[in-house]
Motif scaffolding. Sequence first.
Motif, PDB file in Angstrom:
ATOM      1  N   VAL A 167     -35.739  35.399  37.245  1.00  0.00           N
ATOM      2  CA  VAL A 167     -34.520  34.618  37.945  1.00  0.00           C
ATOM      3  C   VAL A 167     -33.284  35.198  37.468  1.00  0.00           C
ATOM      4  O   VAL A 167     -33.236  35.284  36.530  1.00  0.00           O
ATOM      5  CB  VAL A 167     -34.484  32.679  37.505  1.00  0.00           C
ATOM      6  CG1 VAL A 167     -33.052  32.232  38.331  1.00  0.00           C
ATOM      7  CG2 VAL A 167     -35.898  32.310  38.052  1.00  0.00           C
ATOM      8  N   ARG A 168     -32.791  35.668  38.183  1.00  0.00           N
ATOM      9  CA  ARG A 168     -31.743  37.012  38.354  1.00  0.00           C
ATOM     10  C   ARG A 168     -30.055  36.320  37.946  1.00  0.00           C
ATOM     11  O   ARG A 168     -29.388  36.524  39.184  1.00  0.00           O
ATOM     12  CB  ARG A 168     -31.399  37.937  39.685  1.00  0.00           C
ATOM     13  CG  ARG A 168     -32.982  38.527  39.626  1.00  0.00           C
ATOM     14  CD  ARG A 168     -33.249  39.654  40.967  1.00  0.00           C
ATOM     15  NE  ARG A 168     -33.796  40.277  40.626  1.00  0.00           N
ATOM     16  CZ  ARG A 168     -34.284  41.320  41.905  1.00  0.00           C
ATOM     17  NH1 ARG A 168     -33.884  41.131  43.059  1.00  0.00           N
ATOM     18  NH2 ARG A 168     -35.554  42.018  41.437  1.00  0.00           N
ATOM     19  N   GLY A 169     -29.942  35.425  36.858  1.00  0.00           N
ATOM     20  CA  GLY A 169     -29.330  34.685  36.912  1.00  0.00           C
ATOM     21  C   GLY A 169     -27.648  35.382  36.018  1.00  0.00           C
ATOM     22  O   GLY A 169     -28.359  36.922  36.291  1.00  0.00           O
ATOM     23  N   GLU A 170     -27.187  35.293  35.435  1.00  0.00           N
ATOM     24  CA  GLU A 170     -26.373  36.171  34.901  1.00  0.00           C
ATOM     25  C   GLU A 170     -26.442  36.219  33.307  1.00  0.00           C
ATOM     26  O   GLU A 170     -26.282  38.009  33.481  1.00  0.00           O
ATOM     27  CB  GLU A 170     -24.820  35.022  33.356  1.00  0.00           C
ATOM     28  CG  GLU A 170     -23.669  35.704  33.382  1.00  0.00           C
ATOM     29  CD  GLU A 170     -22.570  34.836  32.925  1.00  0.00           C
ATOM     30  OE1 GLU A 170     -22.262  35.192  31.484  1.00  0.00           O
ATOM     31  OE2 GLU A 170     -22.719  34.020  33.365  1.00  0.00           O
ATOM     32  N   ILE A 191     -31.679  29.725  43.399  1.00  0.00           N
ATOM     33  CA  ILE A 191     -32.071  28.378  43.235  1.00  0.00           C
ATOM     34  C   ILE A 191     -30.667  28.441  41.884  1.00  0.00           C
ATOM     35  O   ILE A 191     -30.295  28.813  40.649  1.00  0.00           O
ATOM     36  CB  ILE A 191     -32.872  27.948  42.753  1.00  0.00           C
ATOM     37  CG1 ILE A 191     -32.908  26.291  40.822  1.00  0.00           C
ATOM     38  CG2 ILE A 191     -33.508  29.529  40.926  1.00  0.00           C
ATOM     39  CD1 ILE A 191     -34.182  26.144  40.721  1.00  0.00           C
ATOM     40  N   GLY A 192     -29.637  26.718  42.224  1.00  0.00           N
ATOM     41  CA  GLY A 192     -27.996  26.917  41.870  1.00  0.00           C
ATOM     42  C   GLY A 192     -27.902  28.063  42.152  1.00  0.00           C
ATOM     43  O   GLY A 192     -27.973  27.909  43.700  1.00  0.00           O
ATOM     44  N   ASP A 193     -27.274  29.411  42.004  1.00  0.00           N
ATOM     45  CA  ASP A 193     -26.387  30.600  42.144  1.00  0.00           C
ATOM     46  C   ASP A 193     -27.473  31.728  41.318  1.00  0.00           C
ATOM     47  O   ASP A 193     -27.185  32.248  42.155  1.00  0.00           O
ATOM     48  CB  ASP A 193     -25.067  30.802  41.214  1.00  0.00           C
ATOM     49  CG  ASP A 193     -23.790  29.284  41.443  1.00  0.00           C
ATOM     50  OD1 ASP A 193     -24.067  29.103  42.240  1.00  0.00           O
ATOM     51  OD2 ASP A 193     -23.482  28.878  40.601  1.00  0.00           O
ATOM     52  N   ALA A 194     -27.977  31.577  41.025  1.00  0.00           N
ATOM     53  CA  ALA A 194     -29.789  32.311  40.661  1.00  0.00           C
ATOM     54  C   ALA A 194     -30.378  33.101  41.389  1.00  0.00           C
ATOM     55  O   ALA A 194     -30.948  31.960  42.124  1.00  0.00           O
ATOM     56  CB  ALA A 194     -30.080  32.505  39.837  1.00  0.00           C
ATOM     57  N   PRO A 195     -30.361  33.917  42.318  1.00  0.00           N
ATOM     58  CA  PRO A 195     -31.267  34.655  42.749  1.00  0.00           C
ATOM     59  C   PRO A 195     -33.127  34.190  42.387  1.00  0.00           C
ATOM     60  O   PRO A 195     -33.252  34.871  41.058  1.00  0.00           O
ATOM     61  CB  PRO A 195     -31.932  35.747  43.438  1.00  0.00           C
ATOM     62  CG  PRO A 195     -29.614  36.397  43.762  1.00  0.00           C
ATOM     63  CD  PRO A 195     -29.870  35.549  42.295  1.00  0.00           C
ATOM     64  N   GLU A 235     -39.003  34.837  29.112  1.00  0.00           N
ATOM     65  CA  GLU A 235     -38.238  35.412  28.553  1.00  0.00           C
ATOM     66  C   GLU A 235     -36.860  35.816  28.950  1.00  0.00           C
ATOM     67  O   GLU A 235     -36.736  35.866  30.325  1.00  0.00           O
ATOM     68  CB  GLU A 235     -38.648  36.517  28.810  1.00  0.00           C
ATOM     69  CG  GLU A 235     -38.843  38.108  28.331  1.00  0.00           C
ATOM     70  CD  GLU A 235     -39.715  39.311  28.379  1.00  0.00           C
ATOM     71  OE1 GLU A 235     -39.133  40.235  28.216  1.00  0.00           O
ATOM     72  OE2 GLU A 235     -40.630  38.878  28.341  1.00  0.00           O
ATOM     73  N   GLU A 236     -36.074  36.076  27.796  1.00  0.00           N
ATOM     74  CA  GLU A 236     -34.401  36.682  28.027  1.00  0.00           C
ATOM     75  C   GLU A 236     -34.021  37.573  26.968  1.00  0.00           C
ATOM     76  O   GLU A 236     -34.579  37.287  25.829  1.00  0.00           O
ATOM     77  CB  GLU A 236     -33.677  35.173  28.268  1.00  0.00           C
ATOM     78  CG  GLU A 236     -33.574  34.685  26.785  1.00  0.00           C
ATOM     79  CD  GLU A 236     -32.774  33.708  26.974  1.00  0.00           C
ATOM     80  OE1 GLU A 236     -31.472  33.320  27.857  1.00  0.00           O
ATOM     81  OE2 GLU A 236     -32.123  32.594  26.408  1.00  0.00           O
TER      82      GLU A 236
END
Length: 261
Positions: free
Chosen positions: A67-70, A221-225, A90-91
């Motif tokens: 999930v490619r968010g901020e 999803i939301g603002d994240a690809p 994982e982040e």
Amino acid sequence: MGIGRRKWAAFFAVAVMGATAGCAGSDGGAGADGGPSAPAPVADARRMSESLTLLKGYRSLGLKGEVRGEVPRTVDLHADRHGNCVGTYEELGATNEVVVIGDRGWVLYGDKKLESSRTFAKTYAPDQLPAVEKAIEKARGKYVEYPAHEVLQYPGLNLCDLGRAFAKLPGTVSSAEEKGNPRAKGGERTVQLTHGSGGDEVSVHVPEKAGSVPRGIDFVIGDAPALLELGDYDEPVRVKPPNRADIVSAEEVKGMNVSVE
């Protein structure tokens, strides 16, 4: 705890294959060189619609990918439509475990996550460091308990709610096109069928030869690809709450929430 071995088997492949094999390659006639022509766009749209219908109908699903968010996160989750979810996310190099059952959720933070909280406080809020260190020691090796809705608001973990995660995906599409080159995984080649553009673009990855079972999906999803592999179709989500001795409340470790003005 964890998800365990993935079967990644398609329970509906046989049923769907018979219904759609003709759609995948027989809608076009002979090409200019005498060979079979590429599938017509209408066949791609029909196949993608069938794939989206299957996706929205599964009672449970395995989701593995990015999930490619901020802050990019990778996930490996198994969720159902009864509020059960188990797996890892994982982040920033830190792997954490998550369990959701109904209205309760638990997160076991990895040591790297805890140490990153300490480093952040030491750098940006040294006055809060004592409270952070105290909270870290309480959380270490324990499952922190939250209301489930707080867990599901977290980017990536919002995939645990299958209904909401896929709510904005179209049920059917009137147009679709095959993009990119076929890719192979686990001995199977898949093709990517795409509809829309920009933030509304969605792609499903289906078996190259026949069938519409979604092996993967790329969407926002939301603002994240999100780029996900799919599996564990309709398999029960085997989950149980952590032992009471291994649980601490979110209130007990709220000191980890560093506030910076």
